[in-house]
Design an enzyme around this catalytic site. Structure first.
Site, mmCIF file in Angstrom:
data_model
loop_
_atom_site.group_PDB
_atom_site.id
_atom_site.type_symbol
_atom_site.label_atom_id
_atom_site.label_comp_id
_atom_site.label_asym_id
_atom_site.label_seq_id
_atom_site.Cartn_x
_atom_site.Cartn_y
_atom_site.Cartn_z
ATOM 1 C CD GLN A 1 3.259 -3.274 10.870
ATOM 2 O OE1 GLN A 1 3.080 -2.067 10.917
ATOM 3 N NE2 GLN A 1 3.052 -3.978 9.780
ATOM 4 C CE1 TYR B 1 -0.121 -4.560 1.243
ATOM 5 C CE2 TYR B 1 -0.961 -6.663 0.484
ATOM 6 C CZ TYR B 1 -0.972 -5.291 0.450
ATOM 7 O OH TYR B 1 -1.842 -4.623 -0.385
ATOM 8 C CG MET B 2 6.402 -11.997 4.624
ATOM 9 S SD MET B 2 5.955 -11.906 6.355
ATOM 10 C CE MET B 2 4.227 -12.156 6.209
ATOM 11 C CG HIS C 1 3.735 0.593 3.481
ATOM 12 N ND1 HIS C 1 2.731 0.406 2.568
ATOM 13 C CD2 HIS C 1 3.227 1.397 4.436
ATOM 14 C CE1 HIS C 1 1.653 1.070 2.967
ATOM 15 N NE2 HIS C 1 1.931 1.683 4.096
HETATM 16 N N1 LIG Z 1 -3.825 -6.438 2.722
HETATM 17 C C1 LIG Z 1 -2.803 -6.400 3.547
HETATM 18 N N2 LIG Z 1 -2.271 -7.538 4.049
HETATM 19 C C2 LIG Z 1 -1.229 -7.511 4.898
HETATM 20 N N3 LIG Z 1 -0.635 -6.379 5.312
HETATM 21 C C3 LIG Z 1 -1.116 -5.218 4.855
HETATM 22 C C4 LIG Z 1 -2.218 -5.159 3.962
HETATM 23 N N4 LIG Z 1 -2.470 -3.866 3.670
HETATM 24 C C5 LIG Z 1 -1.566 -3.138 4.358
HETATM 25 N N5 LIG Z 1 -0.745 -3.949 5.069
HETATM 26 C C6 LIG Z 1 0.354 -3.534 5.960
HETATM 27 O O1 LIG Z 1 -0.193 -2.583 6.859
HETATM 28 C C7 LIG Z 1 0.743 -1.539 7.091
HETATM 29 C C8 LIG Z 1 0.059 -0.241 6.713
HETATM 30 O O2 LIG Z 1 0.857 0.834 7.051
HETATM 31 P P1 LIG Z 1 0.341 2.347 6.887
HETATM 32 O O3 LIG Z 1 1.427 3.229 7.319
HETATM 33 O O4 LIG Z 1 -0.196 2.547 5.516
HETATM 34 O O5 LIG Z 1 -0.912 2.324 7.816
HETATM 35 P P2 LIG Z 1 -1.462 3.200 8.986
HETATM 36 O O6 LIG Z 1 -0.700 3.100 10.234
HETATM 37 O O7 LIG Z 1 -2.909 2.879 9.057
HETATM 38 O O8 LIG Z 1 -1.192 4.654 8.565
HETATM 39 P P3 LIG Z 1 -1.875 5.580 7.604
HETATM 40 O O9 LIG Z 1 -3.269 5.838 8.103
HETATM 41 O O10 LIG Z 1 -0.959 6.679 7.776
HETATM 42 O O11 LIG Z 1 -1.853 4.894 6.272
HETATM 43 C C9 LIG Z 1 1.984 -1.882 6.300
HETATM 44 O O12 LIG Z 1 2.885 -2.560 7.142
HETATM 45 C C10 LIG Z 1 1.478 -2.843 5.217
HETATM 46 O O13 LIG Z 1 2.453 -3.792 4.849
#
Ligand SMILES: Nc1ncnc2c1ncn2[C@@H]1O[C@H](COP(=O)(O)OP(=O)(O)OP(=O)(O)O)[C@@H](O)[C@H]1O
Length: 413
Positions: A120, A323-324, A356
């Site tokens: 991403q 999420y999309m 998000h």
């Molecule tokens: N089940 C899912 N299906 C598709 N996309 C998801 C799903 N769960 C989360 N995401 C996507 O993953 C991303 C998560 O971002 P987020 O900042 O929470 O994660 P991260 O980089 O692991 O950071 P942190 O540990 O700070 O939460 C977002 O873009 C969200 O849309």
């Protein structure tokens, strides 16, 4: 007149804003790498427990993007809470050095940090790099990790949706799985990306259409296969009219099963496809305690939750699942002109963007000045692959002109 590189102001982003997590960092890095605007992020992941700062997965993305766009990095390390990322503006900064490696990128992690969150972070940069030939990106890490897109979601939902908005087809191949559940394990995926050669045209995701197909993907211990299939069939049948309307013969339902080879790894994704080619997905990588001999509630609990979640996405009538919508923000911001993404309604209310998505919108506004409206519209900057957006070209030309005039002033006085 020789091209000049005018020093630009560093854009400061406070890392606790809105979601205050990793999403803010990824979007900021992607936009900074492309536009060459330097950024400084403070209090990184400041709203996360455990002290915040860069996790390995975020660090990998910073380092890779920094190398790819030849950026100066300051403060970058594991757990860093403040970083400054300064892409070079001169000729060197324009070189996407991946081409020199025959278009092969390898990104390795030693823990199952989400492969797809690294994907991403780097995808916009690769897509808009202006590179002519396809880039193969092989990433080691987790393919099925909580709170991140799974490989299945990327393959079944994100990639087809990106194709629908005009991104050249992306191939995704999983070589082995890496899990955050059960004993942690490393997997790897290759993505083959054909970079854009022209600006991404504005896109309109406004016609949801009717549901024509529903697919269930199960990855679970082999001895759970029949239980999953049976539960899905029964629960799906009860809700069939909510998927397909009164004419239930208008759609079909199929199930695929893969052995997870571990008693603690359960994953279920449901994908609904519409008559206009939209894909809506909801999943669950089971993350509750699993005690030996006490597994009988897992399957019904998972099936019910994921069915309810996908139905909620279908019933709002919009063209994107939660999420999309998060993932499309950066593409709306970079596209050429006004794109619309209909998110649907719940009762009289428009479905609001997730935290998000709001965070991504805020970052895009701070870095490239785009605004998102309530209806999911955004006039993108028309980013030219390998170069600058229209507005920025004008801005840069004006800056060059201003500094030329200053030089003339000085010499003539
Ligand atoms: N089940 C899912 N299906 C598709 N996309 C998801 C799903 N769960 C989360 N995401 C996507 O993953 C991303 C998560 O971002 P987020 O900042 O929470 O994660 P991260 O980089 O692991 O950071 P942190 O540990 O700070 O939460 C977002 O873009 C969200 O849309």
């Amino acid at each position: 007149m020789a091209p000049k590189s005018t020093p630009r102001a560093v854009i400061h982003l406070e890392g606790t804003t809105l979601e205050g997590g990793g999403q803010l960092v990824r979007i900021a890095l992607g936009l900074s790498s492309l536009t060459k605007k330097p950024i400084n992020i403070t209090n990184i992941r400041g709203k996360r427990s455990g002290g915040g700062g860069l996790k390995a997965q975020h660090l990998t993305s910073v380092q890779w993007l920094g190398q790819a766009c030849n950026a100066g990095l300051s403060g970058v390390g594991l757990k860093s809470k403040e970083i400054t990322f300064t892409p070079k503006q001169d000729e060197q900064g324009k070189t996407f050095n991946v081409e020199e490696q025959g278009g092969q990128v390898r990104i390795t992690q030693s823990t199952p940090g989400s492969i797809n969150l690294i994907f991403q972070a780097i995808l916009p940069y690769i897509l808009f790099s202006g590179t002519a030939s396809p880039i193969c990106v092989r990433i080691v890490g987790g393919t099925n990790v909580s709170n991140s897109p799974s490989y299945e979601y990327i393959h079944e939902v994100l990639v087809p949706m990106l194709a629908l908005i005009g991104v050249p087809p992306i191939e995704a191949e999983v070589h082995s799985r890496g899990w955050s559940q059960g004993s942690t394990s490393l997997g790897n995926i290759t993505y083959t990306i054909q970079p854009l050669q022209t600006k991404l045209p504005a896109f309109q995701l406004e016609q949801r259409g009717s549901i024509t197909h529903v697919k269930a993907i199960i990855i679970a211990p082999r001895d759970m296969e029949q239980s999953f299939r049976g539960e899905l069939d029964v629960m799906f049948e009860k809700r069939e009219s909510r998927f397909f309307g009164a004419n239930t013969t208008a759609g079909d339902f199929d199930i695929t099963f893969e052995d997870s080879h571990h008693e603690k790894r359960y994953y279920l994704l449901l994908v609904a496809t519409t008559s206009t080619g939209i894909k809506l997905g909801r999943d669950w990588l089971y993350n509750q305690a699993i005690r030996p001999g006490k597994t009988e509630r897992i399957v019904p609990t998972m099936v019910k939750k994921v069915l309810d979640d996908i139905l909620a996405e279908i019933e709002h009538g919009g063209c994107v699942d939660e999420y999309m919508r998060d993932q499309l923000v950066i593409f709306q911001a970079l596209a050429d002109g006004k794109s619309h993404v209909s998110s649907g309604r719940r009762g009289d209310e428009l479905v609001h963007p997730s935290l998000h998505a709001k965070t991504a919108m805020w970052v895009a506004k701070e870095i490239i000045g785009v605004n998102f409206d309530e209806e999911g519209g955004c006039k993108g900057v028309g980013f030219r692959p390998g170069g600058q957006a229209k507005e920025e070209e004008k801005e840069a030309d004006l800056e060059d002109l201003a500094s030329d005039l200053k030089v003339l002033d000085v010499s003539s006085s």
